[in-house]
Motif scaffolding. Structure first.
Motif, PDB file in Angstrom:
ATOM      1  N   LYS A  34       0.843  -1.193   0.000  1.00  0.00           N
ATOM      2  CA  LYS A  34       0.000   0.000   0.000  1.00  0.00           C
ATOM      3  C   LYS A  34       0.877   1.241   0.000  1.00  0.00           C
ATOM      4  O   LYS A  34       1.654   1.475   0.922  1.00  0.00           O
ATOM      5  CB  LYS A  34      -0.911   0.007   1.224  1.00  0.00           C
ATOM      6  CG  LYS A  34      -2.104  -0.911   1.112  1.00  0.00           C
ATOM      7  CD  LYS A  34      -3.057  -0.674   2.268  1.00  0.00           C
ATOM      8  CE  LYS A  34      -4.319  -1.508   2.117  1.00  0.00           C
ATOM      9  NZ  LYS A  34      -5.258  -1.260   3.227  1.00  0.00           N
ATOM     10  N   ILE A  36       1.156   5.402  -2.264  1.00  0.00           N
ATOM     11  CA  ILE A  36       0.717   6.258  -3.358  1.00  0.00           C
ATOM     12  C   ILE A  36       1.936   6.923  -3.978  1.00  0.00           C
ATOM     13  O   ILE A  36       3.006   6.981  -3.368  1.00  0.00           O
ATOM     14  CB  ILE A  36      -0.296   7.322  -2.885  1.00  0.00           C
ATOM     15  CG1 ILE A  36       0.312   8.230  -1.811  1.00  0.00           C
ATOM     16  CG2 ILE A  36      -1.576   6.673  -2.409  1.00  0.00           C
ATOM     17  CD1 ILE A  36      -0.581   9.389  -1.432  1.00  0.00           C
ATOM     18  N   THR A  65      -2.785   2.082  -7.983  1.00  0.00           N
ATOM     19  CA  THR A  65      -2.604   3.003  -6.858  1.00  0.00           C
ATOM     20  C   THR A  65      -2.965   4.407  -7.313  1.00  0.00           C
ATOM     21  O   THR A  65      -3.231   4.638  -8.503  1.00  0.00           O
ATOM     22  CB  THR A  65      -1.155   2.973  -6.324  1.00  0.00           C
ATOM     23  OG1 THR A  65      -1.117   3.692  -5.089  1.00  0.00           O
ATOM     24  CG2 THR A  65      -0.179   3.599  -7.305  1.00  0.00           C
ATOM     25  N   LEU A  87      -2.492  15.212   0.410  1.00  0.00           N
ATOM     26  CA  LEU A  87      -2.227  13.765   0.419  1.00  0.00           C
ATOM     27  C   LEU A  87      -2.336  13.174   1.816  1.00  0.00           C
ATOM     28  O   LEU A  87      -2.886  12.085   1.998  1.00  0.00           O
ATOM     29  CB  LEU A  87      -0.835  13.474  -0.163  1.00  0.00           C
ATOM     30  CG  LEU A  87      -0.619  13.811  -1.636  1.00  0.00           C
ATOM     31  CD1 LEU A  87       0.800  13.453  -2.065  1.00  0.00           C
ATOM     32  CD2 LEU A  87      -1.634  13.106  -2.525  1.00  0.00           C
ATOM     33  N   HIS A  91      -5.168  10.468   2.160  1.00  0.00           N
ATOM     34  CA  HIS A  91      -4.579   9.125   2.252  1.00  0.00           C
ATOM     35  C   HIS A  91      -3.862   8.980   3.598  1.00  0.00           C
ATOM     36  O   HIS A  91      -2.635   8.890   3.649  1.00  0.00           O
ATOM     37  CB  HIS A  91      -3.598   8.884   1.107  1.00  0.00           C
ATOM     38  CG  HIS A  91      -4.177   9.131  -0.249  1.00  0.00           C
ATOM     39  ND1 HIS A  91      -5.040   8.253  -0.867  1.00  0.00           N
ATOM     40  CD2 HIS A  91      -4.021  10.174  -1.108  1.00  0.00           C
ATOM     41  CE1 HIS A  91      -5.388   8.731  -2.055  1.00  0.00           C
ATOM     42  NE2 HIS A  91      -4.788   9.890  -2.227  1.00  0.00           N
ATOM     43  N   LYS A  92      -4.607   8.953   4.660  1.00  0.00           N
ATOM     44  CA  LYS A  92      -4.026   8.901   6.002  1.00  0.00           C
ATOM     45  C   LYS A  92      -3.268   7.603   6.232  1.00  0.00           C
ATOM     46  O   LYS A  92      -3.751   6.525   5.928  1.00  0.00           O
ATOM     47  CB  LYS A  92      -5.125   9.064   7.049  1.00  0.00           C
ATOM     48  CG  LYS A  92      -5.720  10.452   7.063  1.00  0.00           C
ATOM     49  CD  LYS A  92      -6.799  10.601   8.089  1.00  0.00           C
ATOM     50  CE  LYS A  92      -7.331  12.035   8.070  1.00  0.00           C
ATOM     51  NZ  LYS A  92      -8.522  12.223   8.868  1.00  0.00           N
ATOM     52  N   ILE A  94      -0.906   6.272   4.727  1.00  0.00           N
ATOM     53  CA  ILE A  94      -0.450   5.547   3.538  1.00  0.00           C
ATOM     54  C   ILE A  94       0.891   6.149   3.110  1.00  0.00           C
ATOM     55  O   ILE A  94       0.989   7.360   2.916  1.00  0.00           O
ATOM     56  CB  ILE A  94      -1.462   5.661   2.372  1.00  0.00           C
ATOM     57  CG1 ILE A  94      -2.844   5.151   2.792  1.00  0.00           C
ATOM     58  CG2 ILE A  94      -0.951   4.908   1.144  1.00  0.00           C
ATOM     59  CD1 ILE A  94      -2.918   3.686   3.113  1.00  0.00           C
TER      60      ILE A  94
END
Length: 198
Positions: A34, A36, A65, A87, A91-92, A94
């Motif tokens: 996982k 980004i 992704t 971001l 996208h916490k 990540i």
């Protein structure tokens, strides 16, 4: 407090194992699949276009992704503060893989560095922007110095594309080791079309 050494991996773009090296380095640093992508740069300056080109290649090949920063929608160094907040809120927890071109010592030109921790866009041309990323992938495209910005503009397209190809394939393999990446030059549906010159 004891200083913790950060993981760092370096690969020459002319090494046949560089693509695999990028993928392995990402696995060793992140561990989880996982993550980004935030590809930084601008196609207005040739040497600075590695990031957006990587983003576009990954997008064209449908990497599973979120990808921020492409040739069509670049993320420039000036936007780092904004995109970083965005971001981390969307996208916490990540990890962010930050990709950018960089300047280095003369003997470092042609190297890809994968480093645990963030990078500072524009540092090589004396810009003062904040850090971004949990993992950094830096393409050393030119020598740092007083004419760093000029050297970025004079970087050869062949070198920029070579960097982008290797980095994007390494990232692709990190997310999906089962399939082989079809790069722009082999993909009929890509943004670029190459013709054989006779």
């Amino acid at each position: 407090m004891k200083k913790v050494d950060k993981k760092e991996y370096t690969f020459n773009i002319f090494n046949n194992y560089a693509k695999k090296g990028v993928s392995t380095a990402l696995t060793n640093i992140i561990g989880s699949k996982k993550a980004i992508i935030c590809s930084i740069g601008s196609d207005l300056v040739l040497g600075d276009s590695v990031g957006p080109l990587v983003g576009s290649i990954l997008q064209e090949n449908k990497v599973d992704t979120f990808i921020y920063g492409t040739l069509k929608n670049p993320v420039t160094a000036k936007e780092i503060s904004y995109i970083k907040k965005y971001l981390t809120s969307i996208h916490k927890n990540i990890p962010i893989i930050a990709v950018d071109a960089a300047l280095g010592n003369k003997d470092e030109v042609g190297l890809i560095k994968v480093v645990e921790g963030g990078l500072r866009p524009g540092l090589g041309v004396n810009k003062n922007f904040s850090y971004i990323g949990d993992v950094s992938i830096m393409a050393i495209v030119a020598e740092k110095g007083v004419n760093g910005e000029k050297l970025l503009r004079l970087t050869r397209l062949n070198l920029v594309y070579k960097f982008a190809e290797i980095i994007s394939e390494g990232i692709y393999d990190f997310f999906n080791t089962e399939n082989k990446l079809n790069t722009f030059f082999n993909n009929k549906n890509s943004l670029f079309v190459t013709k054989k010159l006779c």
